[in-house]
Design an enzyme around this catalytic site. Structure first.
Site, short mmCIF file in Angstrom:
data_model
loop_
_atom_site.label_atom_id
_atom_site.label_comp_id
_atom_site.label_asym_id
_atom_site.label_seq_id
_atom_site.Cartn_x
_atom_site.Cartn_y
_atom_site.Cartn_z
N MET A 1 0.84 -1.09 -0.32
CA MET A 1 0.01 0.10 0.16
C MET A 1 0.81 1.25 -0.18
O MET A 1 0.53 2.27 0.60
CB MET A 1 -0.94 -0.08 1.05
CG MET A 1 -1.80 -1.27 1.33
SD MET A 1 -3.66 -0.91 2.07
CE MET A 1 -2.89 -0.69 3.69
N HIS B 1 9.46 -3.61 3.08
CA HIS B 1 9.04 -3.70 1.77
C HIS B 1 10.21 -3.89 1.04
O HIS B 1 10.10 -5.05 0.09
CB HIS B 1 8.43 -2.66 1.34
CG HIS B 1 6.98 -2.12 2.01
ND1 HIS B 1 6.92 -1.15 2.82
CD2 HIS B 1 5.80 -3.04 1.93
CE1 HIS B 1 5.72 -0.92 3.13
NE2 HIS B 1 4.94 -1.93 2.93
O1 PAF Z 1 -0.17 -5.94 3.65
C1 PAF Z 1 -0.68 -4.94 3.14
O2 PAF Z 1 -0.12 -4.09 2.84
C2 PAF Z 1 -1.85 -5.13 2.41
O3 PAF Z 1 -2.88 -5.52 2.98
C3 PAF Z 1 -1.96 -5.84 0.91
C4 PAF Z 1 -1.41 -7.18 1.07
C5 PAF Z 1 -1.13 -4.75 0.05
C6 PAF Z 1 -3.35 -5.56 0.23
O4 PAF Z 1 -3.61 -4.46 0.13
#
Ligand code: PAF
Length: 283
Positions: free
Chosen positions: A30, A37
């Site tokens: 997100m 990430h």
């Molecule tokens: O973990 C996240 O950032 C969100 O829940 C995801 C998997 C991108 C779905 O919107």
């Protein structure tokens, strides 16, 4: 690195890659990207030819409009961070209308009860929203492998269930929690903590490490009571829940059977920021 905003454009690129037998890794996010990430993206790039990173703040998984409004929107700096990795990446950053076809609502799922435990009790409709968006993204990206962090361990189990139930041909890979130097699990929400609270938040992981030590000699109930007492005495953090649960079914551990594996899960609030974490206890 390409940045794609439309489904049709991404489908075209993906089908070209598939015709060349390139393997496709997928890291859904997100945005508000941090080292956690980036570690998923690096891991994906070590085993896949191309990695698609989606950046999409999914409205249907927020049960609280303030949380949705406050969610950081940082596409430019996210793009910059991904470009600096110098990997073979595609960013997919659709609008909500593009992804949801003008019908921004969740599908309703049943995940064999996983959805009613822990986060499911406190975040109404959250996992329907996650299931809806991840299923849509899997259909568009058609990845061979998809990478999810274990910080959202319940989400990871639910995605595995979604894939099994809908026979989606993707391997779901859980990746270890990425922690700050003081042990705080990396999260986009950490940015909203004051520097002092962010430092103090080492308390959450330290508590989980003590829980791991206690597990095996004390009952789940005794440990839960101890955690509740610790948090009551802490001036910075308010405990929302603490639970020791089976790592697969996520059912609360009533008696700990030696053949099963267990994890401890926690959610706390500080300065209106909700933080979650978890730890493997006997594996
Ligand atoms: O973990 C996240 O950032 C969100 O829940 C995801 C998997 C991108 C779905 O919107």
């Amino acid at each position: 690195m390409q940045i794609i905003k439309e489904k049709a454009a991404l489908t075209e690129v993906i089908s070209k890659l598939k015709s060349k037998n390139s393997s496709i890794g997928f890291v859904p996010t997100m945005g508000a990207l941090h080292e956690g990430h980036l570690s998923l993206v690096r891991q994906a790039a070590t085993i896949c030819d191309v990695v698609v990173v989606s950046i999409f703040i999914n409205p249907t998984q927020f049960d609280n409009t303030t949380d949705l409004d406050n969610y950081p929107r940082t596409l430019d700096s996210d793009t910059q961070k991904l470009a600096e990795l110098n990997l073979n990446l595609i960013i997919f950053a659709p609008t909500a209308t593009e992804l949801y076809n003008n019908k921004i609502e969740s599908e309703h799922f049943q995940f064999d009860g996983l959805e009613y435990e822990m986060e499911g009790k406190y975040r109404n409709g959250h996992f329907d929203g996650v299931g809806t968006v991840v299923k849509k993204l899997f259909e568009i990206v058609e990845p061979d492998k998809a990478f999810f962090g274990e910080k959202d361990y319940q989400q990871l189990q639910i995605i595995k269930k979604l894939v099994a139930q809908h026979k989606i041909p993707v391997e779901v890979i859980g990746c270890p929690i990425y922690r700050e130097n003081n042990g705080l699990a990396r999260s986009s929400r950490n940015e909203r903590l004051s520097p002092k609270t962010r430092l103090e938040a080492s308390f959450i992981h330290e508590t989980l490490l003590k829980v791991k030590d206690k597990f095996g000699t004390e009952s789940a109930n005794q440990i839960s009571q101890w955690v509740e007492k610790e948090f009551k005495a802490h001036p910075y953090f308010k405990l929302e829940y603490f639970e020791i649960a089976d790592s697969e079914t996520l059912k609360p551990a009533t008696n700990t059977i030696a053949s099963r594996t267990f994890r401890a899960f926690i959610a706390v609030y500080s300065e209106n920021v909700r933080l979650i974490d978890n730890i493997a206890l006997n594996y």
